[in-house]
Design a protein around this motif. Structure first.
Motif, mmCIF file in Angstrom:
data_model
loop_
_atom_site.group_PDB
_atom_site.id
_atom_site.type_symbol
_atom_site.label_atom_id
_atom_site.label_comp_id
_atom_site.label_asym_id
_atom_site.label_seq_id
_atom_site.Cartn_x
_atom_site.Cartn_y
_atom_site.Cartn_z
ATOM 1 N N SER A 428 22.248 -10.204 -0.384
ATOM 2 C CA SER A 428 22.368 -11.609 0.012
ATOM 3 C C SER A 428 21.005 -12.209 0.329
ATOM 4 N N ALA A 429 20.174 -11.448 1.031
ATOM 5 C CA ALA A 429 18.842 -11.961 1.373
ATOM 6 C C ALA A 429 18.075 -12.286 0.096
ATOM 7 N N ASP A 430 18.252 -11.446 -0.915
ATOM 8 C CA ASP A 430 17.543 -11.703 -2.166
ATOM 9 C C ASP A 430 18.103 -12.918 -2.883
ATOM 10 N N GLN A 431 19.431 -13.090 -2.825
ATOM 11 C CA GLN A 431 20.030 -14.307 -3.385
ATOM 12 C C GLN A 431 19.443 -15.538 -2.701
ATOM 13 N N ARG A 432 19.363 -15.462 -1.370
ATOM 14 C CA ARG A 432 18.861 -16.610 -0.618
ATOM 15 C C ARG A 432 17.433 -16.940 -1.016
ATOM 16 N N SER A 433 16.588 -15.931 -1.114
ATOM 17 C CA SER A 433 15.195 -16.238 -1.451
ATOM 18 C C SER A 433 15.101 -16.792 -2.874
ATOM 19 N N GLY A 434 15.969 -16.331 -3.746
ATOM 20 C CA GLY A 434 15.971 -16.826 -5.124
ATOM 21 C C GLY A 434 16.174 -18.325 -5.222
ATOM 22 N N ARG A 435 16.833 -18.918 -4.208
ATOM 23 C CA ARG A 435 17.084 -20.367 -4.223
ATOM 24 C C ARG A 435 15.798 -21.176 -4.243
ATOM 25 N N ALA A 436 14.666 -20.541 -3.849
ATOM 26 C CA ALA A 436 13.401 -21.284 -3.783
ATOM 27 C C ALA A 436 12.704 -21.326 -5.138
ATOM 28 N N GLY A 437 13.189 -20.564 -6.101
ATOM 29 C CA GLY A 437 12.457 -20.468 -7.360
ATOM 30 C C GLY A 437 13.170 -21.073 -8.550
ATOM 31 N N ARG A 438 13.969 -22.096 -8.334
ATOM 32 C CA ARG A 438 14.717 -22.685 -9.441
ATOM 33 C C ARG A 438 13.886 -23.678 -10.244
ATOM 34 N N THR A 439 13.091 -24.501 -9.548
ATOM 35 C CA THR A 439 12.382 -25.550 -10.281
ATOM 36 C C THR A 439 10.902 -25.241 -10.457
ATOM 37 N N GLY A 440 10.421 -24.250 -9.763
ATOM 38 C CA GLY A 440 9.023 -23.864 -9.858
ATOM 39 C C GLY A 440 8.784 -22.740 -8.886
ATOM 40 N N PRO A 441 7.558 -22.230 -8.822
ATOM 41 C CA PRO A 441 7.293 -21.159 -7.861
ATOM 42 C C PRO A 441 7.592 -21.631 -6.442
ATOM 43 N N HIS A 443 8.579 -20.450 -1.966
ATOM 44 C CA HIS A 443 8.314 -19.568 -0.835
ATOM 45 C C HIS A 443 9.597 -19.313 -0.066
ATOM 46 N N CYS A 444 9.753 -18.084 0.395
ATOM 47 C CA CYS A 444 10.874 -17.800 1.275
ATOM 48 C C CYS A 444 10.341 -17.221 2.575
ATOM 49 N N TYR A 445 10.711 -17.858 3.678
ATOM 50 C CA TYR A 445 10.263 -17.417 4.994
ATOM 51 C C TYR A 445 11.404 -16.675 5.658
ATOM 52 N N ARG A 446 11.228 -15.398 5.851
ATOM 53 C CA ARG A 446 12.278 -14.600 6.473
ATOM 54 C C ARG A 446 11.951 -14.435 7.950
ATOM 55 N N LEU A 447 12.911 -14.857 8.785
ATOM 56 C CA LEU A 447 12.649 -14.861 10.221
ATOM 57 C C LEU A 447 12.936 -13.501 10.841
ATOM 58 N N PHE A 448 12.638 -12.449 10.080
ATOM 59 C CA PHE A 448 12.827 -11.094 10.587
ATOM 60 C C PHE A 448 11.739 -10.239 9.956
ATOM 61 N N SER A 449 11.523 -9.082 10.538
ATOM 62 C CA SER A 449 10.424 -8.259 10.042
ATOM 63 C C SER A 449 10.871 -7.434 8.844
ATOM 64 N N SER A 450 9.909 -6.951 8.078
ATOM 65 C CA SER A 450 10.278 -6.140 6.922
ATOM 66 C C SER A 450 10.903 -4.823 7.374
ATOM 67 N N ALA A 451 10.563 -4.367 8.576
ATOM 68 C CA ALA A 451 11.159 -3.123 9.065
ATOM 69 C C ALA A 451 12.647 -3.317 9.337
ATOM 70 N N VAL A 452 12.997 -4.447 9.928
ATOM 71 C CA VAL A 452 14.407 -4.721 10.180
ATOM 72 C C VAL A 452 15.156 -4.849 8.856
ATOM 73 N N TYR A 453 14.538 -5.503 7.900
ATOM 74 C CA TYR A 453 15.156 -5.642 6.576
ATOM 75 C C TYR A 453 15.424 -4.266 5.978
ATOM 76 N N GLU A 454 14.425 -3.400 6.028
ATOM 77 C CA GLU A 454 14.582 -2.074 5.430
ATOM 78 C C GLU A 454 15.621 -1.242 6.170
ATOM 79 N N ASN A 455 15.560 -1.280 7.506
ATOM 80 C CA ASN A 455 16.381 -0.341 8.283
ATOM 81 C C ASN A 455 17.753 -0.861 8.676
ATOM 82 N N ASN A 456 17.888 -2.157 8.871
ATOM 83 C CA ASN A 456 19.149 -2.661 9.414
ATOM 84 C C ASN A 456 20.032 -3.388 8.414
#
Ligand code: ADP
Ligand code: MG
Length: 652
Positions: A428-441, A443-456
């Protein structure tokens, strides 16, 4: 035959799905069921129905006169996609209709119908063969809602029946085509499920046109994510080039708050006042919030759709290891993702055109996200996960993702269902970030750390059917007229033994009769978005005219035991395990001081006194005890509640 406006035709030709028309139609021709996988925005929802239409599906004089039906998990998608496809079909646009709970515009010459999955399930109760349709598209199958799963199970049977009948009497009944569409490649539950389809349906992959999206994780996970989301989007608006912002939050209350805050921070300039006498008449308001939806179908005949349920939720437990804390912005300059600067005609204080987007919002309000923002302003949509895959909002360049969503949970132990805020899946997080790249390059700002993403974050989220009490699943299916539940072709079957137990329980509750058919009581119970036990309590409570008390009880039962136990309070020490097996690890225990003993004795006597108070009405009934405490708390003024709970040894 279809005559489309030029710019529409140009836009269609850009979509990845467009190039696959031949391959897709060929596959449909040779198979009763196919699966199409393609990234959000590749054109599945808008184009595939048109391919079917143009090859004769839905035309009265063709081999395939039945309608083309397209199901969506959400109302807003059904309505907005019907409108979009209507526009794209140019001179045939009037043949596109939609039907959702409370609203429909389907006519006798509708050839292409968008609807929620609930609507189609309802239609199947009256016409299991779905003889009105020649082709059905089940969209957003990757979301794995209960409705979608059940529909696919039923449709797998309809396909067989229609094929059999057609081979016997081809003049009356034609075969049905089923197209399952998914935004992810995770479709093996459908494609490799022999119970569902004995010949595996072919999977057609459509390549996405996706611009690169730079991911920016927070260094630390924001505990107060709404505050952090606000800060981040303000910074984007003040510092970064043009492009819409899409913010993901979890629910209505959060979203309304955020929208208010952002509108206040970046208001539209006030038009010159006309003699100070209230509002200028020529001024068109930027926002009008009191539009209410038109109702054309009476509620009695409408179907319950999952999105109508929006309970207040339990707070998520902070089960992540990051340091929690308000993120101080001492290294402001270093924050990732702010390397670009404003364009020449932008200023720090340009107005922000802020729109909410959640399921319970009137459809008309939801549709505003598709229009151009007023000149000189930047679009900012504050949405639930509704914007994750079903809708492509034009012009989004920045995604702000809190990483959470509100989802149905079920606690096996307490048998209590709840809606809780929890981490979304990596998918889902990847789907969400994909929404930023429809019309051009983007940015996706994730309000959590990469460690939380990996582990939780789990890789994928569990199908909804596995997150519900089985007895609710069974009751819902029975209310749709499905009988053989134990043998039902689920894409992901719940435990068979649990299914049988659930049927027993429902018989015991009177929701099913001896033959395991649904009773009138059962039908009523199925209307509550609650487990069947609680639904029955409410119905009986109403009959016996003590509904307020029963509502209090059911609410109390749904949130867990308010009474702290003697163990939790430390009045009774848990038995030492080490008693038998060690004298070496015997810890030196501080002997309790006389003072401590005295204090404990006092607390205990208070505790007993308080508990006696709550059991005064009935010594033996836990229900009466619960009801007493709820009524007592309700009686105490809000400001005193905390001390009341403390004084009475209750969970705050
Ligand atoms: P998919 O179903 O594969 O996610 P869609 O068919 O929904 O893709 O969308 C294809 C494209 O059509 C989107 O990228 C978007 O630009 C455009 N589109 C869809 N709906 C609208 C609309 N209401 N207004 C303008 N453009 C739209
Ligand atoms: Mg789609």
């Amino acid at each position: 035959e279809v005559d489309r406006p030029n710019e529409i035709q140009q836009a269609r030709m850009q979509l990845p799905v467009f190039a696959e028309e031949h391959r897709i139609m060929e596959a449909i021709h040779h198979n009763d069921c196919i699966i199409i996988c393609g990234e959000t925005g590749s054109g599945k929802t808008t184009q595939v129905p048109q391919f079917l239409f143009e090859s004769g599906y839905g035309s009265p004089n063709s081999e395939t006169p039945g309608m083309i039906g397209v199901t969506q998990p959400r109302r807003v998608a059904a309505v907005s996609m019907a409108e979009r496809v209507g526009n794209e079909l140019g001179n045939h646009g009037h043949k596109v209709g939609y039907q959702i709970r409370f609203d429909a515009n389907v006519k006798s010459d509708t050839a292409l119908k968008f609807m929620t999955d609930g609507v189609l399930l309802r239609e199947m109760m009256n016409d299991f063969l779905l003889s009105k349709y020649s082709a059905l598209i089940i969209d957003e199958a990757h979301e794995r809602n209960v409705n979608t799963d059940v529909l696919i199970g039923m449709l797998s049977r309809v396909l067989k029946l229609r094929r059999d009948y057609a081979s016997k009497d081809g003049s009356n009944i034609k075969p049905l085509k089923l197209i399952i569409m998914s935004a992810t490649l995770r479709v093996s539950d459908f494609s490799e499920n022999k119970v569902l389809f004995d010949t595996p349906p072919p999977i057609l992959k459509v390549d996405a046109r996706q611009y690169p999206v730079s991911l920016h994780f927070n260094k630390r996970t924001a505990f107060n994510y709404t505050e952090e989301a606000f800060r981040k989007s303000c910074k984007i608006h003040r510092r970064l080039p043009k492009g819409g912002i899409l913010m993901f939050l979890t629910g209505k209350a959060e979203i309304t708050d955020m929208v208010k805050k952002l509108r206040k921070e970046f208001p539209f300039p006030k038009k010159t006042k006309s003699n100070g006498k209230g509002r200028d008449n020529n001024q068109t308001p930027i926002y009008n919030e009191d539009d209410s939806p038109e109702m054309r179908v009476s509620a009695k005949h409408a179907d319950i759709e999952a999105e109508d349920i929006d309970f207040e939720v339990n707070e998520m437990k902070d089960d992540f290891d990051d340091e929690i804390g308000d993120l101080e912005d001492d290294d402001e300059e270093e924050e990732e993702g702010f390397e670009e600067t404003l364009e020449e005609d932008q200023t720090e204080n340009d107005p922000l055109y802020v729109l909410p987007l959640y399921s319970l919002l009137p459809t008309k309000e939801q549709m505003k996200v598709f229009a151009e923002p007023p000149a000189g302003s930047r679009l900012c949509v504050v949405a639930t996960n509704i914007a994750e895959t079903s809708l492509t909002i034009p012009g989004i360049r920045y995604v702000v993702d809190c990483g959470r969503s509100k989802e149905r949970h079920f606690n096996e132990e307490t048998r209590v269902q709840s809606f809780e805020i929890d981490w979304i899946s990596k998918a889902s997080a990847d789907q969400r970030s994909g929404r930023a790249g429809r019309t051009g390059p983007g940015h996706c700002y994730r309000l959590f750390s990469s460690a939380v993403y990996e582990n939780n974050f789990p890789q994928f989220s569990k199908p909804e059917i596995l997150r519900m009490p089985v007895e609710s699943v069974v009751l819902n299916m029975k209310s749709m007229g499905i009988d053989g539940i134990a043998n039902f072709p689920f894409p992901t079957p719940p435990d068979r033994l649990a299914l049988r137990k659930a049927e027993k329980l429902l018989q015991y509750l009177g929701a099913l009769n001896k033959e395991s058919r649904i009773t009138d009581l059962g039908k009523k119970m199925s209307l509550f978005p609650l487990s069947p036990r609680f639904a029955k309590m409410l119905i009986i409570g109403n009959q016996l005219e003590c509904l307020p008390y029963v509502i209090a009880l059911v609410s109390g039962l749904s949130v867990g035991d308010p009474f702290l136990s003697e163990f939790e309070l430390g009045f009774i020490q848990p038995k030492k395990q080490s008693k038998y097996n060690s004298d070496e690890e015997e810890e030196e225990e501080e002997p309790e001081s006389q003072q401590d003993i005295e204090r404990r004795r006092k607390s205990m006597s208070q505790f007993n006194k308080s508990r006696r108070l709550f059991t005064r009405l009935d010594k033996h009934s836990d229900a009466m005890k619960l009801l007493s405490v709820i009524c007592a708390i309700d009686h105490v003024p809000k400001t005193n509640r905390e001390s009341f709970c403390k004084g009475n040894f209750l969970r705050v």
